[in-house]
Design a protein around this motif. Sequence first.
Motif, PDB file in Angstrom:
ATOM      1  N   ALA A   1       0.798  -1.333   0.054  1.00  0.00           N
ATOM      2  CA  ALA A   1      -0.064   0.098   0.037  1.00  0.00           C
ATOM      3  C   ALA A   1       0.882   1.290  -0.056  1.00  0.00           C
ATOM      4  N   ILE A   2       2.048   1.188   0.486  1.00  0.00           N
ATOM      5  CA  ILE A   2       2.718   2.563   0.873  1.00  0.00           C
ATOM      6  C   ILE A   2       3.925   2.696  -0.223  1.00  0.00           C
ATOM      7  N   LEU A   3       4.449   1.721  -0.769  1.00  0.00           N
ATOM      8  CA  LEU A   3       5.617   1.702  -1.656  1.00  0.00           C
ATOM      9  C   LEU A   3       5.556   1.870  -3.396  1.00  0.00           C
ATOM     10  N   ASN A   4       6.132   2.587  -3.751  1.00  0.00           N
ATOM     11  CA  ASN A   4       6.567   2.720  -5.132  1.00  0.00           C
ATOM     12  C   ASN A   4       7.988   2.111  -5.463  1.00  0.00           C
ATOM     13  N   PRO A   5       8.064   1.725  -6.642  1.00  0.00           N
ATOM     14  CA  PRO A   5       9.273   1.087  -7.179  1.00  0.00           C
ATOM     15  C   PRO A   5      10.644   2.144  -6.741  1.00  0.00           C
ATOM     16  N   GLY A   6      11.402   1.509  -6.142  1.00  0.00           N
ATOM     17  CA  GLY A   6      12.790   2.056  -5.689  1.00  0.00           C
ATOM     18  C   GLY A   6      12.550   2.668  -4.313  1.00  0.00           C
ATOM     19  N   ASP A   7      11.549   2.748  -3.898  1.00  0.00           N
ATOM     20  CA  ASP A   7      11.264   3.522  -2.401  1.00  0.00           C
ATOM     21  C   ASP A   7      12.390   2.566  -1.548  1.00  0.00           C
ATOM     22  N   GLU A   8      12.701   3.412  -0.500  1.00  0.00           N
ATOM     23  CA  GLU A   8      13.687   2.798   0.300  1.00  0.00           C
ATOM     24  C   GLU A   8      13.015   2.737   1.766  1.00  0.00           C
ATOM     25  N   VAL A   9      13.409   1.481   2.448  1.00  0.00           N
ATOM     26  CA  VAL A   9      12.816   1.146   3.680  1.00  0.00           C
ATOM     27  C   VAL A   9      13.851   0.755   4.804  1.00  0.00           C
ATOM     28  N   ILE A  10      14.108   1.531   5.730  1.00  0.00           N
ATOM     29  CA  ILE A  10      15.130   1.353   6.574  1.00  0.00           C
ATOM     30  C   ILE A  10      14.801   0.198   7.675  1.00  0.00           C
ATOM     31  N   ILE A  11      15.873  -0.609   7.735  1.00  0.00           N
ATOM     32  CA  ILE A  11      15.312  -1.914   8.792  1.00  0.00           C
ATOM     33  C   ILE A  11      16.610  -1.994   9.539  1.00  0.00           C
ATOM     34  N   PRO A  12      16.212  -1.832  10.780  1.00  0.00           N
ATOM     35  CA  PRO A  12      17.410  -1.933  11.789  1.00  0.00           C
ATOM     36  C   PRO A  12      17.840  -3.381  11.906  1.00  0.00           C
ATOM     37  N   ALA A  13      19.146  -3.683  11.972  1.00  0.00           N
ATOM     38  CA  ALA A  13      19.559  -5.084  12.090  1.00  0.00           C
ATOM     39  C   ALA A  13      20.296  -5.193  13.633  1.00  0.00           C
TER      40      ALA A  13
ATOM     41  N   VAL B   1      20.462  -0.777   8.882  1.00  0.00           N
ATOM     42  CA  VAL B   1      21.449  -0.212  10.115  1.00  0.00           C
ATOM     43  C   VAL B   1      21.550  -1.078  10.960  1.00  0.00           C
ATOM     44  N   ARG B   2      22.887  -1.022  11.648  1.00  0.00           N
ATOM     45  CA  ARG B   2      23.241  -1.947  12.222  1.00  0.00           C
ATOM     46  C   ARG B   2      23.022  -1.338  13.806  1.00  0.00           C
ATOM     47  N   GLY B   3      22.385  -2.230  14.861  1.00  0.00           N
ATOM     48  CA  GLY B   3      22.242  -1.931  16.138  1.00  0.00           C
ATOM     49  C   GLY B   3      22.978  -3.077  16.767  1.00  0.00           C
TER      50      GLY B   3
ATOM     51  N   LEU C   1      10.279   3.401   7.815  1.00  0.00           N
ATOM     52  CA  LEU C   1      11.449   2.939   8.799  1.00  0.00           C
ATOM     53  C   LEU C   1      10.407   1.513   9.481  1.00  0.00           C
ATOM     54  N   ILE C   2      11.154   0.555   9.655  1.00  0.00           N
ATOM     55  CA  ILE C   2      10.271  -0.738  10.309  1.00  0.00           C
ATOM     56  C   ILE C   2      10.887  -0.628  11.831  1.00  0.00           C
ATOM     57  N   LEU C   3      10.053  -0.706  12.846  1.00  0.00           N
ATOM     58  CA  LEU C   3      10.455  -0.800  14.005  1.00  0.00           C
ATOM     59  C   LEU C   3      10.001  -2.136  14.607  1.00  0.00           C
ATOM     60  N   ASN C   4      10.502  -2.767  15.407  1.00  0.00           N
ATOM     61  CA  ASN C   4       9.956  -4.043  15.904  1.00  0.00           C
ATOM     62  C   ASN C   4      10.275  -4.056  17.463  1.00  0.00           C
ATOM     63  N   THR C   5       9.313  -3.921  18.252  1.00  0.00           N
ATOM     64  CA  THR C   5       9.536  -3.802  19.718  1.00  0.00           C
ATOM     65  C   THR C   5       8.277  -4.632  20.468  1.00  0.00           C
ATOM     66  N   PRO C   6       8.463  -5.480  21.238  1.00  0.00           N
ATOM     67  CA  PRO C   6       9.606  -6.167  21.615  1.00  0.00           C
ATOM     68  C   PRO C   6      10.241  -7.038  20.386  1.00  0.00           C
ATOM     69  N   ASN C   7      11.418  -7.308  20.442  1.00  0.00           N
ATOM     70  CA  ASN C   7      12.245  -7.520  19.105  1.00  0.00           C
ATOM     71  C   ASN C   7      12.339  -9.162  18.814  1.00  0.00           C
ATOM     72  N   ASN C   8      12.335  -9.568  17.622  1.00  0.00           N
ATOM     73  CA  ASN C   8      12.607 -10.781  17.364  1.00  0.00           C
ATOM     74  C   ASN C   8      13.717 -10.540  16.211  1.00  0.00           C
ATOM     75  N   PRO C   9      15.083 -10.997  16.691  1.00  0.00           N
ATOM     76  CA  PRO C   9      15.547 -12.053  17.494  1.00  0.00           C
ATOM     77  C   PRO C   9      16.044 -11.642  18.509  1.00  0.00           C
ATOM     78  N   THR C  10      16.120 -10.369  19.219  1.00  0.00           N
ATOM     79  CA  THR C  10      17.062 -10.085  19.992  1.00  0.00           C
ATOM     80  C   THR C  10      16.392 -10.080  21.525  1.00  0.00           C
ATOM     81  N   GLY C  11      15.117  -9.850  21.439  1.00  0.00           N
ATOM     82  CA  GLY C  11      14.200  -9.826  22.792  1.00  0.00           C
ATOM     83  C   GLY C  11      14.416  -8.535  23.433  1.00  0.00           C
TER      84      GLY C  11
END
Length: 398
Positions: free
Chosen positions: A111-123, A143-145, A169-179
């Motif tokens: 629903a939100i992306l057009n081709p080439g749009d960037e999505v930041i994923i914290p690692a 981006v490395r955490g 930006l994708i935010l995942n809390t509580p986090n898989n895999p780090t807890g």
Amino acid sequence: MSLTLSNKAKKVKPSSTLAITAKAKELKAQGLDVVGFGAGEPDFNTPENINKVAIEAIESGFTKYTPASGTNELKEAVCRKFKEFNKLNYEPNQIVISNGGKHSLTNVFSAILNPGDEVIIPAPYWLSYPEIVKLADGVPVFVRGGKEQGYKVTVEQLQAVTTDKTKALILNTPNNPTGMIYTREELEAIAKYVVDNDIYVVSDEMYEHLVYNGNEHVSIASLGEEIYKRTITVSGVSKSYAMTGWRIGYTGSSAEIAKLMSSIQSHQTSNPNSIAQKATTEALNGPQDTVLAMVKEFDKRRQYMYNRISKMPLVDALEPLGAFYVFIDLGEALKKEYKGKVIGTSAEFARILIEDYNVAVIPCADFGFDDHIRLSYAISLEQIEKGLDRIESFLKSL
Ligand SMILES: Cc1ncc(COP(=O)(O)O)c(C=O)c1O
């Protein structure tokens, strides 16, 4: 026209977590006593009251199509839960019920992306995010955490990779895999970054009920009107209610995004399973004591596991505060030799454990951290103890 296949589809990596779980099952079927730390699902049964409502739904003939984006009854239950648990005000026209959290995420990016749009994923990240983004024609930006920052990312790091193509930006809390869980203060800083840069935040809160040590789960969208407008909140019943097989996830977003997701879903899958929607309504509206009991049991296992791992040689872990995973740094262990060869990678470490010690763990290269493994404590304490004994004896042998 030759018989070529989709280039996009060919780039999708198969899920390595499912592969490890399948290997463990195969060895078990051969009669081997395998301890599987791979589980991404609670080992508890779906609570009785939920099952009962599903059976009643079948018996009363609630077995036909529902509106594509879900029943109004369930959307209202989701709104109530969002309000009471997450301090978020959504109306039913802002809710889309889908076939699991994974499907909700797929709808969001479609629903939100057009081709080439960037999505930041914290690692480290849940391994499906990059694939889901790519399938929606987006470009993952990592981006490395690091461990020294609690496996979380800072606003400075986010700002450094933000371009005019950054869409979300994708935010995942509580986090898989780090807890790990993001604190209110950390989320306030991230919310400011999101608003200042006028991007979306996709907040994956699948593990929202699984928080320990008196910590609170904070929904980023609850931190103000401007961040609320830019957030798509994703949750579901898979993890919190032991309902992984029922396949129900849901989103709260602007009505405009919900309408787009609903249109997409109406052509791709139609409504999620009608019986599972009834069951989910009961999960959200019914008694919550089974959730509390599960959290209490997970917490006991979490403490046991973290204490044991902290005392093991060559590995290290931060205390997990949410979800049901321990994220283990193999740093020193990977430098060691086993049977005349340096171990080197988490995949090799995991291969040795499954083949020589009958213990299945998840190597985390596909989560963006090749020197870590993930252990789930969604298995019994007895199994955890046996599995940790084996890992410890392997480490002591190095
Ligand atoms: C962080 C995260 N988000 C979403 C999901 C998807 O959940 P579901 O099983 O409802 O599709 C998972 C499942 O493993 C997960 O770990």
